[in-house]
Design a protein around this motif. Structure first.
Motif, PDB file in Angstrom:
ATOM      1  N   SER A   1       8.573  34.161 139.507  1.00  0.00           N
ATOM      2  CA  SER A   1       9.595  33.565 139.243  1.00  0.00           C
ATOM      3  C   SER A   1      10.895  34.147 139.773  1.00  0.00           C
ATOM      4  CB  SER A   1       9.455  32.964 137.982  1.00  0.00           C
ATOM      5  OG  SER A   1       9.434  33.967 136.625  1.00  0.00           O
TER       6      SER A   1
ATOM      7  N   SER B   1      11.518  35.105 143.457  1.00  0.00           N
ATOM      8  CA  SER B   1      11.321  33.937 144.310  1.00  0.00           C
ATOM      9  C   SER B   1      13.068  33.734 144.117  1.00  0.00           C
ATOM     10  CB  SER B   1      11.216  32.606 143.117  1.00  0.00           C
ATOM     11  OG  SER B   1      11.609  31.452 143.730  1.00  0.00           O
ATOM     12  N   ASP B   2      14.235  34.555 143.038  1.00  0.00           N
ATOM     13  CA  ASP B   2      15.484  34.470 143.230  1.00  0.00           C
ATOM     14  C   ASP B   2      16.052  35.052 144.043  1.00  0.00           C
ATOM     15  OD1 ASP B   2      15.908  32.755 140.645  1.00  0.00           O
ATOM     16  OD2 ASP B   2      15.557  33.884 139.637  1.00  0.00           O
TER      17      ASP B   2
ATOM     18  N   ALA C   1      14.690  35.050 146.977  1.00  0.00           N
ATOM     19  CA  ALA C   1      14.256  34.552 148.240  1.00  0.00           C
ATOM     20  C   ALA C   1      15.100  33.467 148.447  1.00  0.00           C
ATOM     21  CB  ALA C   1      12.725  33.918 147.923  1.00  0.00           C
TER      22      ALA C   1
ATOM     23  N   PRO D   1       6.234  33.041 146.095  1.00  0.00           N
ATOM     24  CA  PRO D   1       7.988  33.439 146.215  1.00  0.00           C
ATOM     25  C   PRO D   1       7.889  33.073 147.772  1.00  0.00           C
ATOM     26  CG  PRO D   1       7.100  34.975 144.875  1.00  0.00           C
ATOM     27  CD  PRO D   1       5.790  34.205 144.744  1.00  0.00           C
ATOM     28  N   GLN D   2       8.998  32.327 147.828  1.00  0.00           N
ATOM     29  CA  GLN D   2       8.749  32.278 149.573  1.00  0.00           C
ATOM     30  C   GLN D   2       9.947  33.422 149.973  1.00  0.00           C
ATOM     31  OE1 GLN D   2       7.127  29.598 151.323  1.00  0.00           O
ATOM     32  NE2 GLN D   2       6.228  30.334 149.648  1.00  0.00           N
TER      33      GLN D   2
ATOM     34  N   ASP E   1      16.521  28.391 145.412  1.00  0.00           N
ATOM     35  CA  ASP E   1      15.121  28.072 144.952  1.00  0.00           C
ATOM     36  C   ASP E   1      14.728  27.213 143.833  1.00  0.00           C
ATOM     37  OD1 ASP E   1      15.571  29.338 142.579  1.00  0.00           O
ATOM     38  OD2 ASP E   1      13.269  29.896 142.062  1.00  0.00           O
TER      39      ASP E   1
ATOM     40  N   SER F   1      13.064  25.924 140.782  1.00  0.00           N
ATOM     41  CA  SER F   1      12.527  26.211 139.626  1.00  0.00           C
ATOM     42  C   SER F   1      12.477  25.305 138.355  1.00  0.00           C
ATOM     43  CB  SER F   1      12.948  27.863 139.069  1.00  0.00           C
ATOM     44  OG  SER F   1      14.459  27.226 138.589  1.00  0.00           O
TER      45      SER F   1
ATOM     46  N   TYR G   1       8.338  27.229 142.911  1.00  0.00           N
ATOM     47  CA  TYR G   1       8.942  28.251 143.807  1.00  0.00           C
ATOM     48  C   TYR G   1       8.959  28.038 145.061  1.00  0.00           C
ATOM     49  CZ  TYR G   1       9.537  29.654 139.118  1.00  0.00           C
ATOM     50  OH  TYR G   1       9.714  29.526 137.847  1.00  0.00           O
ATOM     51  N   GLN G   2       9.576  26.975 145.873  1.00  0.00           N
ATOM     52  CA  GLN G   2       9.833  26.552 147.026  1.00  0.00           C
ATOM     53  C   GLN G   2      11.176  26.738 147.351  1.00  0.00           C
ATOM     54  OE1 GLN G   2       7.258  26.559 149.321  1.00  0.00           O
ATOM     55  NE2 GLN G   2       6.131  26.577 148.488  1.00  0.00           N
ATOM     56  N   LEU G   3      11.359  26.661 148.359  1.00  0.00           N
ATOM     57  CA  LEU G   3      12.964  27.358 148.389  1.00  0.00           C
ATOM     58  C   LEU G   3      13.601  25.539 149.116  1.00  0.00           C
ATOM     59  CD1 LEU G   3      13.565  30.229 150.735  1.00  0.00           C
ATOM     60  CD2 LEU G   3      13.148  29.762 148.725  1.00  0.00           C
TER      61      LEU G   3
END
Length: 347
Positions: free
Chosen positions: A77, A80-81, A83, A211-212, A230, A232, A285-287
């Motif tokens: 998580s 992901s931030d 990303a 995470p992307q 992202d 979340s 957690y996609q963008l």
């Protein structure tokens, strides 16, 4: 074996496989063992920082995640931030609070999951803190990354006419959690029912999100990414954040929202509209971002070249009207800024 000594616990959780050489390869000058870590940052880059907490009974339970999954997701998580800013994740600090009497083997499994995720994204765990808690396990990860100076991707950069995109399917994590809750409530028969591969994949989407980072970096390197966030707390909430920060309206087309395999089967099993999970479920957690309309095909080609997914799901408008959902039947409705909220009151 139960907890007896804080310093022995720190040694147990942080030294296994984490050699000085391993850390120095990731830019760490002084790692675990001193009062603070010392690490480098690449020339021409800015520091990017984020922090997230996972709490037992709020974010996880023994029936929803294995211990290794808890650690993996706590790290994921935060990555992901990074990303979402187009940044490279570099270093992480772990603050762990546990009740007295917690089994050390359980904590080792949680840390194994954290190290697994950190290693997959080349993140060095460089320190942290351990304390006792009155009730439940609490894991806080502080992550540090870097991005080319002045080039971080922000929520506030969307422009009127931009195309809105996501980097992957929506609703899988929320559906996976709902399936796990159903199995917990209903017993062995329900647990057996969700062993079908497609439904298992949804549970895995909740337990082991990806995470992307590669997508975020590609959006930055090409110079084609504008606003970025992202997912979340749910796409409805994240889209509203972009609209507010950029002072644009966003129109999201229901028919273009990508859904994971198995979502409809889960919706039928649990009698839940799949759109509820896709819009409001969160933790995918996609963008979610925007790109200038004239560069959509160029960005799609770049994503395809790198084996990544990109789905155009709407466009930005100049009416500052928040987020609207264009339904498949042709109707239009406001999309409320609704997602997971820790402090929302419940009826």
């Amino acid at each position: 074996m139960d907890l007896k000594d804080e310093f022995a616990l720190i040694d147990l959780l942080t030294c296994g496989g984490q050699s000085t050489h391993w850390q120095r390869e990731r830019g760490v000058g002084v790692g675990i063992g001193d009062d603070a870590a010392v690490a480098g940052i690449s020339p021409g880059c800015s520091l990017v920082m984020a922090c997230d907490t996972m709490t037992q009974h709020v974010h996880f339970a023994s029936w929803s995640m294995r211990d290794e999954d808890i650690g993996f997701k706590a790290m994921a998580s935060n990555i992901s931030d990074m990303a979402a800013m187009g940044a490279v994740p570099r270093y992480a600090l772990i603050a762990l609070s546990v009740p007295k009497g917690t089994d050390e083997a359980r904590l080792q499994r949680i840390y194994a999951g954290m190290y697994e995720c950190a290693s997959a994204y080349e993140v060095a765990i460089v320190g942290g803190d351990t304390t006792a808690s009155i009730s439940g396990i609490v894991i806080t990860v502080t992550i540090l990354g870097e991005v080319e100076a002045g080039r971080a991707l922000l929520r506030s950069h969307a422009k009127t006419g931009d195309a809105v995109f996501v980097t992957g399917a929506l609703g899988g994590s929320a559906a996976g959690l709902a399936l796990l809750e159903h199995a917990q409530r209903s017993g062995a028969a329900a647990e057996a029912a969700i062993q079908a591969p497609l439904l298992q994949a949804l549970a895995l989407a909740h337990q082991r999100p990806a995470p992307q980072v590669a997508a975020g970096r590609l959006l930055l390197r090409t110079g084609l990414g504008r606003a970025l966030n992202d997912i979340s707390d749910g796409i409805a909430s994240e889209a509203a954040e972009i609209a507010e920060a950029s002072r644009v309206g966003l129109a999201i087309e229901e028919a273009r929202l990508p859904r994971p395999a198995g979502l409809d089967a889960a919706a039928q099993l649990l009698d839940t509209p799949p759109l509820e999970w896709m819009l409001y479920g969160g933790e995918d957690y996609q963008l979610l971002g925007t790109v200038a309309k004239e560069h959509v095909h160029e960005l799609e080609a770049a994503f395809e070249e790198h084996g990544l997914k990109l789905y155009v799901i709407g466009y930005a408008t100049d009416d500052f009207s928040g987020v609207r959902l264009l339904r498949a039947d042709g109707t239009v409705e406001p999309l409320a800024k609704r997602g997971y909220n820790h402090f929302a009151t419940k009826d």
